[in-house]
Scaffold this motif. Structure first.
Motif, short mmCIF file in Angstrom:
data_model
loop_
_atom_site.label_atom_id
_atom_site.label_comp_id
_atom_site.label_asym_id
_atom_site.label_seq_id
_atom_site.Cartn_x
_atom_site.Cartn_y
_atom_site.Cartn_z
N LEU A 103 0.83 -1.20 0.00
CA LEU A 103 0.00 0.00 0.00
C LEU A 103 0.87 1.25 0.00
O LEU A 103 0.59 2.23 -0.71
CB LEU A 103 -0.82 -0.01 1.29
CG LEU A 103 -2.04 0.83 1.29
CD1 LEU A 103 -3.06 0.24 0.33
CD2 LEU A 103 -2.63 0.85 2.69
N ILE A 130 3.91 1.65 -1.12
CA ILE A 130 4.56 1.92 -2.40
C ILE A 130 3.52 2.33 -3.44
O ILE A 130 3.79 3.13 -4.34
CB ILE A 130 5.43 0.73 -2.85
CG1 ILE A 130 6.46 1.23 -3.85
CG2 ILE A 130 4.62 -0.39 -3.46
CD1 ILE A 130 7.66 0.35 -3.96
N ALA A 131 2.30 1.82 -3.31
CA ALA A 131 1.27 2.17 -4.31
C ALA A 131 0.79 3.60 -4.14
O ALA A 131 0.39 4.24 -5.11
CB ALA A 131 0.10 1.20 -4.20
N GLU A 132 0.82 4.11 -2.91
CA GLU A 132 0.17 5.41 -2.66
C GLU A 132 1.12 6.59 -2.47
O GLU A 132 0.69 7.73 -2.54
CB GLU A 132 -0.75 5.30 -1.43
CG GLU A 132 -1.93 4.35 -1.62
CD GLU A 132 -2.95 4.86 -2.65
OE1 GLU A 132 -2.99 6.07 -2.91
OE2 GLU A 132 -3.67 4.02 -3.21
N THR A 133 2.40 6.30 -2.18
CA THR A 133 3.30 7.39 -1.81
C THR A 133 3.38 8.50 -2.86
O THR A 133 3.50 9.68 -2.52
CB THR A 133 4.72 6.86 -1.54
OG1 THR A 133 4.65 5.86 -0.53
CG2 THR A 133 5.65 7.96 -1.07
N PHE A 134 3.32 8.14 -4.13
CA PHE A 134 3.54 9.16 -5.16
C PHE A 134 2.28 9.58 -5.88
O PHE A 134 2.34 10.27 -6.89
CB PHE A 134 4.62 8.68 -6.12
CG PHE A 134 5.93 8.48 -5.42
CD1 PHE A 134 6.69 9.56 -5.03
CD2 PHE A 134 6.37 7.20 -5.10
CE1 PHE A 134 7.88 9.39 -4.35
CE2 PHE A 134 7.57 7.02 -4.42
CZ PHE A 134 8.33 8.12 -4.04
N ARG A 135 1.13 9.14 -5.39
CA ARG A 135 -0.13 9.60 -5.98
C ARG A 135 -0.46 10.96 -5.43
O ARG A 135 -0.20 11.25 -4.27
CB ARG A 135 -1.25 8.63 -5.63
CG ARG A 135 -1.17 7.43 -6.51
CD ARG A 135 -2.53 6.77 -6.61
NE ARG A 135 -2.52 5.90 -7.76
CZ ARG A 135 -2.87 4.61 -7.75
NH1 ARG A 135 -3.27 4.08 -6.62
NH2 ARG A 135 -2.83 3.91 -8.84
N THR A 136 -1.08 11.79 -6.28
CA THR A 136 -1.37 13.15 -5.81
C THR A 136 -2.87 13.46 -5.85
O THR A 136 -3.27 14.54 -5.47
CB THR A 136 -0.61 14.19 -6.65
OG1 THR A 136 -0.76 13.84 -8.04
CG2 THR A 136 0.87 14.17 -6.31
N GLY A 137 -3.70 12.51 -6.26
CA GLY A 137 -5.13 12.81 -6.38
C GLY A 137 -5.97 12.15 -5.30
O GLY A 137 -7.16 11.94 -5.50
N ARG A 138 -5.38 11.81 -4.17
CA ARG A 138 -6.12 11.12 -3.12
C ARG A 138 -6.41 12.04 -1.95
O ARG A 138 -5.63 12.94 -1.66
CB ARG A 138 -5.29 9.94 -2.59
CG ARG A 138 -4.88 8.96 -3.65
CD ARG A 138 -6.02 8.09 -4.11
NE ARG A 138 -5.53 6.75 -4.43
CZ ARG A 138 -6.32 5.79 -4.90
NH1 ARG A 138 -7.60 6.01 -5.12
NH2 ARG A 138 -5.83 4.60 -5.18
N ARG A 140 2.16 11.69 2.89
CA ARG A 140 3.38 12.48 2.88
C ARG A 140 4.24 12.15 4.10
O ARG A 140 5.46 12.30 4.10
CB ARG A 140 3.00 13.95 2.89
CG ARG A 140 4.09 14.87 2.43
CD ARG A 140 3.50 16.26 2.23
NE ARG A 140 3.37 16.57 0.82
CZ ARG A 140 4.25 17.33 0.16
NH1 ARG A 140 5.28 17.85 0.77
NH2 ARG A 140 4.09 17.57 -1.11
N ARG A 169 6.99 9.62 3.52
CA ARG A 169 8.22 10.20 3.02
C ARG A 169 8.96 10.94 4.14
O ARG A 169 10.14 10.69 4.39
CB ARG A 169 7.86 11.15 1.89
CG ARG A 169 8.99 12.01 1.46
CD ARG A 169 8.54 12.88 0.31
NE ARG A 169 9.62 13.76 -0.07
CZ ARG A 169 9.71 15.02 0.32
NH1 ARG A 169 8.82 15.55 1.11
NH2 ARG A 169 10.73 15.76 -0.08
#
Lengths: 180, 180
Positions: free
Chosen positions: B101, B103-111, B118, B121
């Motif tokens: 989860l 790795i799947a969500e760290t770089f998404r920006t539309g959630r 954040r 990171r």
């Protein structure tokens, strides 16, 4: 010519929406609207939303694999590794949405396109594994390739998402200093 | 006691489903059913599906950050780095769904949970950045931390998803040989 342009517009729009929102949260209506095409055009070109997504992954991986193999062609050891890291960072910069999608989907196991995404690992990481197997035969090629790919991909995404003011040279230097 | 157990069951069930299928494709009905609780219990404990997901991320990151900081406490340079890599691999093995989860969500920006993610990171990668800043002041701490975190995370997921027959020692050796 027209058909290819429409197809490309759909792929670009879908990539951008799915990379940010995720696959299920993105509807074919959203994709058609962002691409400026009729909804029927998405189904005509790709059959279904899953078909579209599968095409995106397959084409993206093929493009990335050709780029990586071309960049390292004729090189060995550290020179080949440097070329792969540089090319992968360039590809992440050129196609950030595909990079986000790739990292989001590679390790999921409940998706219908699981076989396609497995290509990411086999083909794209394979370019790194081939260099490792040749230059450092005492290393485990697939685990080392995953580590090299992961170092480059996460530093590349950190750059594009959180520190876009940095240069490719900065990022490449940081990755190469880490994995030298 | 009872309330905590219910809450934990919901978190575990949600993590497992979302890690494999994605957030939007997982319904509160699915989560309640997998957790063996009433649907109302999910809303009672977390307010909404987004609230549940935000809690999962926040708690997972907090647990990971404490584990990383504890593992490297009092260590410096290579010893600290080794401890962080070993601990991160152990955490990936203990909580594979959370790792997927993350790795799947760290770089998404539309959630909607972008601020929570954040933290991954800032806090978890921050444990690596702190070691780098102290031991190798000429390196870029955040880019180097992303590379180290990415190398460990991708090798760890490669292990759990594709090569579960390998040992933690194999994977640790491959990562440390790569990033030494």
């Amino acid at each position: 010519m027209r058909a290819t342009a429409t197809r490309d517009q759909i792929v670009e729009a879908a990539l951008s929406l799915v990379a940010d929102r995720g696959f299920t949260a993105t509807s074919v209506d959203d994709i058609a609207s962002a691409a400026g095409v009729a909804k029927g055009s998405v189904f005509y070109n790709f059959g279904s939303k899953s078909g579209l997504f599968e095409a995106i992954i397959t084409e993206g991986v093929a493009r990335l694999t050709v780029a990586l193999r071309t960049a390292s062609d004729g090189l060995h050891g550290h020179a080949a590794l440097e070329a792969l890291v540089t090319e992968l960072l360039g590809q992440i910069r050129a196609h950030p949405d595909f990079a986000k999608l790739m990292i989001a989907e590679t390790f999921r196991t409940g998706r219908s396109w699981q076989d396609s995404i497995r290509l990411v690992r086999d083909e794209s990481m394979g370019a790194f594994a081939a260099v490792v197997a040749e230059a450092w035969p005492d290393r485990d090629p697939s685990l080392t390739a995953a580590a090299l790919f992961g170092a480059t991909l996460l530093a590349g995404l950190e750059w594009l998402v959180f520190q876009p003011e940095r240069t490719l040279d900065d990022v490449r230097a940081a990755v190469l200093a880490t994995v030298h």
